[in-house]
Design a protein around this motif. Structure first.
Motif, PDB file in Angstrom:
ATOM      1  N   SER A  46       5.890  23.475   0.445  1.00 57.41           N
ATOM      2  CA  SER A  46       4.664  22.764   0.794  1.00 57.41           C
ATOM      3  C   SER A  46       4.146  23.164   2.168  1.00 57.41           C
ATOM      4  O   SER A  46       2.942  23.309   2.369  1.00 57.41           O
ATOM      5  CB  SER A  46       4.907  21.249   0.798  1.00 57.41           C
ATOM      6  N   LEU A  80      13.057   6.947   1.951  1.00 54.07           N
ATOM      7  CA  LEU A  80      12.227   7.800   1.103  1.00 54.07           C
ATOM      8  C   LEU A  80      11.735   7.020  -0.118  1.00 54.07           C
ATOM      9  O   LEU A  80      10.561   7.125  -0.499  1.00 54.07           O
ATOM     10  CB  LEU A  80      13.000   9.041   0.660  1.00 54.07           C
ATOM     11  N   ARG A  83       8.918   4.841   0.952  1.00 54.94           N
ATOM     12  CA  ARG A  83       7.690   5.587   1.238  1.00 54.94           C
ATOM     13  C   ARG A  83       6.984   5.994  -0.044  1.00 54.94           C
ATOM     14  O   ARG A  83       5.753   5.910  -0.147  1.00 54.94           O
ATOM     15  CB  ARG A  83       8.015   6.824   2.079  1.00 54.94           C
ATOM     16  N   LEU A  84       7.735   6.441  -1.048  1.00 63.36           N
ATOM     17  CA  LEU A  84       7.132   6.842  -2.316  1.00 63.36           C
ATOM     18  C   LEU A  84       6.484   5.649  -3.019  1.00 63.36           C
ATOM     19  O   LEU A  84       5.424   5.774  -3.631  1.00 63.36           O
ATOM     20  CB  LEU A  84       8.174   7.502  -3.213  1.00 63.36           C
ATOM     21  N   ILE A 222       2.721  15.515  -4.627  1.00 62.25           N
ATOM     22  CA  ILE A 222       2.919  15.715  -3.183  1.00 62.25           C
ATOM     23  C   ILE A 222       1.910  16.710  -2.626  1.00 62.25           C
ATOM     24  O   ILE A 222       2.253  17.761  -2.064  1.00 62.25           O
ATOM     25  CB  ILE A 222       4.373  16.132  -2.857  1.00 62.25           C
ATOM     26  N   ALA A 228      -2.175  12.756  -2.828  1.00 61.14           N
ATOM     27  CA  ALA A 228      -0.724  12.612  -2.865  1.00 61.14           C
ATOM     28  C   ALA A 228      -0.187  12.939  -4.257  1.00 61.14           C
ATOM     29  O   ALA A 228       0.817  13.646  -4.406  1.00 61.14           O
ATOM     30  CB  ALA A 228      -0.323  11.196  -2.449  1.00 61.14           C
ATOM     31  N   ILE A 247       8.284  18.331  -3.018  1.00 63.25           N
ATOM     32  CA  ILE A 247       8.625  17.053  -2.400  1.00 63.25           C
ATOM     33  C   ILE A 247       9.489  17.204  -1.149  1.00 63.25           C
ATOM     34  O   ILE A 247       9.426  16.384  -0.237  1.00 63.25           O
ATOM     35  CB  ILE A 247       9.320  16.114  -3.419  1.00 63.25           C
ATOM     36  N   GLY A 284      13.104  15.262   2.340  1.00 61.32           N
ATOM     37  CA  GLY A 284      11.974  14.767   1.568  1.00 61.32           C
ATOM     38  C   GLY A 284      11.108  13.803   2.355  1.00 61.32           C
ATOM     39  O   GLY A 284       9.876  13.866   2.299  1.00 61.32           O
ATOM     40  N   VAL A 288       7.195  14.466   2.949  1.00 60.29           N
ATOM     41  CA  VAL A 288       6.244  13.515   2.367  1.00 60.29           C
ATOM     42  C   VAL A 288       5.386  12.870   3.457  1.00 60.29           C
ATOM     43  O   VAL A 288       4.166  12.720   3.304  1.00 60.29           O
ATOM     44  CB  VAL A 288       6.989  12.453   1.538  1.00 60.29           C
ATOM     45  N   ASN A 289       6.013  12.476   4.560  1.00 64.91           N
ATOM     46  CA  ASN A 289       5.255  11.863   5.647  1.00 64.91           C
ATOM     47  C   ASN A 289       4.217  12.813   6.226  1.00 64.91           C
ATOM     48  O   ASN A 289       3.126  12.386   6.627  1.00 64.91           O
ATOM     49  CB  ASN A 289       6.197  11.385   6.750  1.00 64.91           C
ATOM     50  N   CYS A 292       1.389  13.782   3.104  1.00 65.06           N
ATOM     51  CA  CYS A 292       0.578  12.690   2.565  1.00 65.06           C
ATOM     52  C   CYS A 292      -0.256  11.963   3.618  1.00 65.06           C
ATOM     53  O   CYS A 292      -0.817  10.896   3.328  1.00 65.06           O
ATOM     54  CB  CYS A 292       1.472  11.712   1.805  1.00 65.06           C
TER      55      CYS A 292
END
Length: 393
Positions: A46, A80, A83-84, A222, A228, A247, A284, A288-289, A292
């Protein structure tokens, strides 16, 4: 013939190069040649190669705790999952290691729910040309031609419908049906984007017939599609969703998410030695933080528009059929089955090579880092033009 790879079990034909390091959108082989990477491990990296954010998260967690076993909580696992849940429409999370493992978990959960709530309903409806992973069950769920014979006999209980054809879904439903599993973008099939109207009809049909709607967002989740999660582009809420690939920015991590009413596993029904280990969960959480954040996702949408415009211009100049895709998952369609030749020509460009992917003989796929720069993207499009000239003239 090179003996490189002689100690490996043969699973694919690899070019005779060995990559030594990478940074951002660039890879460098052992000979020192640089390559602009528009594949990024099949949409895995990513944040590009070796991002400092990921390296720091892994190093910090590795010095504290790596794996206390999935039988205990750990802080990165809890953070995590929280957060998801905050980012999505879901209430519960199961962390695993690969997309196929998350997808298997989704099917297990659907069948467990079918046994408890639907009198033993267990059949899964998926789509022709779909791709859900390489375990035996996921090969049965996939619609890739020939996979039903490769390792026969295959697991049973899978029916196939056609993307964007709601009638084919209706015809596939039987009293034993429990769920429909869909990729909103069929990447391996050639980056076919599901029609929004069809997806809304599918959501309504699943609700009416008491079928779970499972969104396989292993590749689209993601940030890859500019949000997101890709389901946000369709204004629907799935019942279950799977994530992997991007992710954790290159580290092996996946997730299964579900609404509370489908949280029906009993202790012992599901698990895995590495599921929710703090090392991968910390990676992750960091990715992700970052991905997103609203400003990051806005930048993804800007680069997506740039890539789409660039590919459209190339299609016009070379008289190609066109381009398609969603976000930074896009494809360029060729008029002839020479995509692999273009991939090889691009890789062989000098002094700088270009890495592309050809999932189909007449199609090139592009999955750059989500934080690729505008100038890097322009350079990639210029290199693509050079490769196309070599092959197509």
């Amino acid at each position: 013939m090179s003996e490189r790879g002689r100690d490996l079990i043969t699973i694919t034909a690899r070019p005779d190069i060995v990559f030594a390091e990478g940074q951002g959108s660039w890879l460098v082989d052992e000979a020192g040649k640089r390559y602009l990477d528009l594949v990024q491990g099949w949409a895995v990296n990513s944040l590009g190669h070796s991002p400092a954010l990921l390296a720091q998260a892994l190093a910090a967690q590795a010095g504290r705790l790596v794996n206390p076993s999935p039988g205990f909580y750990n802080r990165p696992m809890l953070d995590l999952a929280r957060r998801l849940v905050e980012l999505s429409c879901f209430d519960r999370v199961f962390l695993a290691s690969s997309g196929a493992e998350a997808n298997e978990g989704a099917l297990k959960l659907a069948r467990r729910w079918g046994r408890k709530e639907r009198g033993g309903a267990h059949e899964i409806i998926s789509f022709e040309q779909g791709f859900h992973g390489r375990t035996l069950a996921m090969m049965s769920a996939s619609g890739k031609p020939g996979w039903d014979r490769l390792y026969a006999p295959m697991p049973q209980g899978f029916a196939k419908a056609r993307l964007d054809d709601i009638g084919s879904v209706e015809r596939a439903i039987t009293p034993a049906s429990v769920a429909v599993m869909i990729e909103f973008v069929q990447g391996e099939a050639g980056v076919h984007v599901a029609d929004p109207g069809f997806v809304r009809e599918l959501r309504a049909l699943c609700t009416e017939r008491q079928l779970l709607l499972i969104a396989d967002e292993v590749q689209t989740g993601i940030g890859r599609c500019g949000h997101a999660f890709a389901y946000e582009r369709y204004d629907v809420e799935p019942d279950l969703m799977t994530l992997a690939k991007g992710i954790a920015g290159g580290a092996p991590l996946s997730a299964l998410l579900c609404k509370e009413r489908f949280n029906c596993f009993e202790p012992g029904d599901q698990g895995g030695t590495f599921c929710g280990n703090p090392l991968m969960a910390a990676a992750g959480l960091a990715v992700v933080n970052e991905v997103c954040r609203p400003d990051f996702l806005a930048a993804v949408r800007q680069r997506s528009e740039q890539l789409s415009r660039g590919l459209q211009a190339i299609a016009e100049d070379f008289r190609l059929p066109g381009e398609r895709g969603l976000g930074l998952l896009r494809a360029l369609v060729l008029p002839v089955a020479r995509a692999e030749e273009v991939v090889e020509a691009a890789r062989g460009l000098a002094p700088v090579g270009l890495l592309l992917n050809a999932p189909r003989p007449q199609l090139l796929r592009f999955m750059p880092a989500l934080n690729i720069g505008a100038e890097e993207l322009d350079e990639g499009l210029a290199l693509l033009r050079r490769a196309l000239r070599q092959v197509l003239g």
